[in-house]
Enzyme design. Structure first.
Site, PDB file in Angstrom:
ATOM      1  N   TYR A 151       0.831  -1.207   0.000  1.00 53.95           N
ATOM      2  CA  TYR A 151       0.000   0.000   0.000  1.00 53.95           C
ATOM      3  C   TYR A 151       0.869   1.263   0.000  1.00 53.95           C
ATOM      4  CZ  TYR A 151      -3.328   3.579   1.390  1.00 53.95           C
ATOM      5  OH  TYR A 151      -4.080   4.732   1.428  1.00 53.95           O
ATOM      6  N   LYS A 155       1.268   4.228  -2.940  1.00 53.76           N
ATOM      7  CA  LYS A 155       1.031   5.649  -2.714  1.00 53.76           C
ATOM      8  C   LYS A 155       2.300   6.475  -2.985  1.00 53.76           C
ATOM      9  CE  LYS A 155      -3.330   5.281  -1.851  1.00 53.76           C
ATOM     10  NZ  LYS A 155      -4.334   5.804  -2.796  1.00 53.76           N
TER      11      LYS A 155
HETATM   12  N1  LIG Z   1      -9.274   6.328   5.024  1.00 52.57           N
HETATM   13  C1  LIG Z   1      -7.999   6.595   5.257  1.00 52.57           C
HETATM   14  O1  LIG Z   1      -7.513   6.572   6.405  1.00 52.57           O
HETATM   15  C2  LIG Z   1      -7.101   6.979   4.090  1.00 52.57           C
HETATM   16  C3  LIG Z   1      -5.853   7.541   4.392  1.00 52.57           C
HETATM   17  C4  LIG Z   1      -5.020   7.898   3.353  1.00 52.57           C
HETATM   18  C5  LIG Z   1      -5.421   7.723   2.045  1.00 52.57           C
HETATM   19  N2  LIG Z   1      -6.634   7.160   1.785  1.00 52.57           N
HETATM   20  C6  LIG Z   1      -6.987   6.982   0.374  1.00 52.57           C
HETATM   21  O2  LIG Z   1      -8.209   7.636   0.121  1.00 52.57           O
HETATM   22  C7  LIG Z   1      -8.887   7.009  -0.963  1.00 52.57           C
HETATM   23  C8  LIG Z   1     -10.330   6.741  -0.580  1.00 52.57           C
HETATM   24  O3  LIG Z   1     -10.322   5.856   0.525  1.00 52.57           O
HETATM   25  P1  LIG Z   1     -11.498   5.802   1.594  1.00 52.57           P
HETATM   26  O4  LIG Z   1     -10.866   5.939   2.907  1.00 52.57           O
HETATM   27  O5  LIG Z   1     -12.606   6.697   1.214  1.00 52.57           O
HETATM   28  O6  LIG Z   1     -11.911   4.265   1.420  1.00 52.57           O
HETATM   29  P2  LIG Z   1     -13.354   3.548   1.304  1.00 52.57           P
HETATM   30  O7  LIG Z   1     -14.313   4.151   2.237  1.00 52.57           O
HETATM   31  O8  LIG Z   1     -13.046   2.092   1.420  1.00 52.57           O
HETATM   32  O9  LIG Z   1     -13.800   3.888  -0.187  1.00 52.57           O
HETATM   33  C9  LIG Z   1     -13.111   3.349  -1.281  1.00 52.57           C
HETATM   34  C10 LIG Z   1     -13.864   3.638  -2.557  1.00 52.57           C
HETATM   35  O10 LIG Z   1     -13.151   3.038  -3.638  1.00 52.57           O
HETATM   36  C11 LIG Z   1     -14.074   2.266  -4.411  1.00 52.57           C
HETATM   37  N3  LIG Z   1     -13.430   1.136  -5.050  1.00 52.57           N
HETATM   38  C12 LIG Z   1     -12.761   0.116  -4.450  1.00 52.57           C
HETATM   39  N4  LIG Z   1     -12.379  -0.791  -5.365  1.00 52.57           N
HETATM   40  C13 LIG Z   1     -12.822  -0.334  -6.567  1.00 52.57           C
HETATM   41  C14 LIG Z   1     -12.760  -0.830  -7.887  1.00 52.57           C
HETATM   42  N5  LIG Z   1     -12.175  -2.019  -8.163  1.00 52.57           N
HETATM   43  N6  LIG Z   1     -13.322  -0.125  -8.891  1.00 52.57           N
HETATM   44  C15 LIG Z   1     -13.944   1.063  -8.610  1.00 52.57           C
HETATM   45  N7  LIG Z   1     -14.040   1.587  -7.386  1.00 52.57           N
HETATM   46  C16 LIG Z   1     -13.492   0.891  -6.373  1.00 52.57           C
HETATM   47  C17 LIG Z   1     -15.120   1.811  -3.401  1.00 52.57           C
HETATM   48  O11 LIG Z   1     -16.354   1.548  -4.068  1.00 52.57           O
HETATM   49  P3  LIG Z   1     -16.920   0.101  -4.449  1.00 52.57           P
HETATM   50  O12 LIG Z   1     -16.503  -0.852  -3.361  1.00 52.57           O
HETATM   51  O13 LIG Z   1     -18.389   0.347  -4.523  1.00 52.57           O
HETATM   52  O14 LIG Z   1     -16.323  -0.219  -5.789  1.00 52.57           O
HETATM   53  C18 LIG Z   1     -15.269   3.051  -2.539  1.00 52.57           C
HETATM   54  O15 LIG Z   1     -16.155   3.955  -3.137  1.00 52.57           O
HETATM   55  C19 LIG Z   1      -8.072   5.753  -1.285  1.00 52.57           C
HETATM   56  O16 LIG Z   1      -7.248   5.991  -2.406  1.00 52.57           O
HETATM   57  C20 LIG Z   1      -7.233   5.542  -0.031  1.00 52.57           C
HETATM   58  O17 LIG Z   1      -6.025   4.864  -0.312  1.00 52.57           O
HETATM   59  C21 LIG Z   1      -7.486   6.795   2.778  1.00 52.57           C
END
Ligand SMILES: NC(=O)c1ccc[n+]([C@@H]2O[C@H](COP(=O)([O-])OP(=O)(O)OC[C@H]3O[C@@H](n4cnc5c(N)ncnc54)[C@H](OP(=O)(O)O)[C@@H]3O)[C@@H](O)[C@H]2O)c1
Length: 258
Positions: A151, A155
């Site tokens: 991961y 990133k």
């Molecule tokens: N939350 C944190 O602490 C955090 C910290 C740093 C960075 N981030 C980054 O922020 C971004 C969003 O994360 P989040 O925290 O909002 O996570 P989340 O709540 O798990 O949401 C992830 C989103 O990505 C979609 N997704 C997953 N697999 C997919 C696929 N194969 N095709 C299309 N869509 C897909 C999911 O929708 P479906 O399952 O409906 O496809 C969901 O809408 C990510 O890039 C993550 O790495 C998050």
């Protein structure tokens, strides 16, 4: 209510978490949004709350899904000028214990889909000499991540790639930015099997998804190459730059071992 300079946006991963916040902020500010994810029912429910949300179901781990989004980016009837590459997930645990199929999917989504969509968007925006790409990275990009090895590496790729493409396009009217959230309470923790390892993270370290999404939209509007929301995470990133790389690696590894 914030105002944004975008004409129409496409947000990947808009069915949950930070992506849903991007979509809500944009739609509420009057920017029409194409929302992309696999869970169609979630996208439809979100769209039913607004008059300016278009649903596009696509699995971005597949070529078919990527092609469907590229076709939409190329549709000149309802032109898009902001792409938010937000969809992503993590795998947590020691690298040898993680299913290699899962890490292949992780790289396909976090890296391959993001690169393909960024390429398509820049080629759509170039003739107009105007457009915006916001790539969602993570503070994990700045530091090797023991038990988050793949991961953190995906990133780090996103940040390096975005910085390079930002520079290539700086004088062409196309804004390209990388957003680096810290901990945000979303489905990410359960999807990435990181619920246990994050259960002791103190409350002040968690950021609201709306705040993170707004910071990203402001950053790409201003063409900031790197955005790190919150003073806390800005400071932590500075520490990773000041400390010797080996020391930071050991510290990260020892936190895991404890
Ligand atoms: N939350 C944190 O602490 C955090 C910290 C740093 C960075 N981030 C980054 O922020 C971004 C969003 O994360 P989040 O925290 O909002 O996570 P989340 O709540 O798990 O949401 C992830 C989103 O990505 C979609 N997704 C997953 N697999 C997919 C696929 N194969 N095709 C299309 N869509 C897909 C999911 O929708 P479906 O399952 O409906 O496809 C969901 O809408 C990510 O890039 C993550 O790495 C998050």
């Amino acid at each position: 209510m914030p105002t944004y300079p975008f004409g129409r946006a496409l947000v990947t991963g808009a069915s949950a978490g930070i992506g849903e916040s991007f979509a809500r902020l944009l739609a509420s500010a009057g920017v029409p949004v194409v929302v992309v994810a696999r869970r169609y029912d979630r996208l439809v429910a979100l769209a039913s709350e607004f008059e300016n949300i278009e649903v596009l179901q696509a699995d971005l781990q597949s070529e078919i899904g990527i092609d469907a989004v590229i076709r939409r980016l190329n549709d000149s009837d309802k032109p898009i000028d902001l792409l938010v590459n937000n969809a992503g997930f993590g795998t947590s645990g020691t690298f040898d214990a993680i299913d290699p199929q899962r890490t292949t999917q992780e790289i396909a989504l976090n890296v391959n889909a993001l690169v393909r969509l960024t390429h398509a968007a820049i080629n759509v925006f170039s003739p107009r000499a105007r457009g915006y790409v916001l790539n969602v990275s993570s503070v994990a990009a700045f530091q090797a991540g023991p038990t988050l090895a793949v991961y953190a590496a995906t990133k780090a790729f996103v940040t390096s790639f975005t910085e390079a493409v930002h520079e290539e396009n700086r004088k062409r009217g196309i804004h390209i930015s990388a957003l680096h959230p810290g901990f945000v309470p979303t489905e990410f923790q359960s999807v990435s099997s990181a619920k246990d390892s994050t259960s002791n993270i103190p409350g002040f370290m968690w950021l609201k998804p709306e705040r993170v999404a707004h910071a990203g939209l402001v950053a790409v509007a201003r063409n900031k190459a790197i955005s790190v929301p919150s003073i806390l995470y800005k400071s932590l990133v500075v520490v990773t730059k000041i400390f010797p790389r080996g020391a930071m690696r050991r510290i990260a590894g020892s936190i895991i071992a404890d």
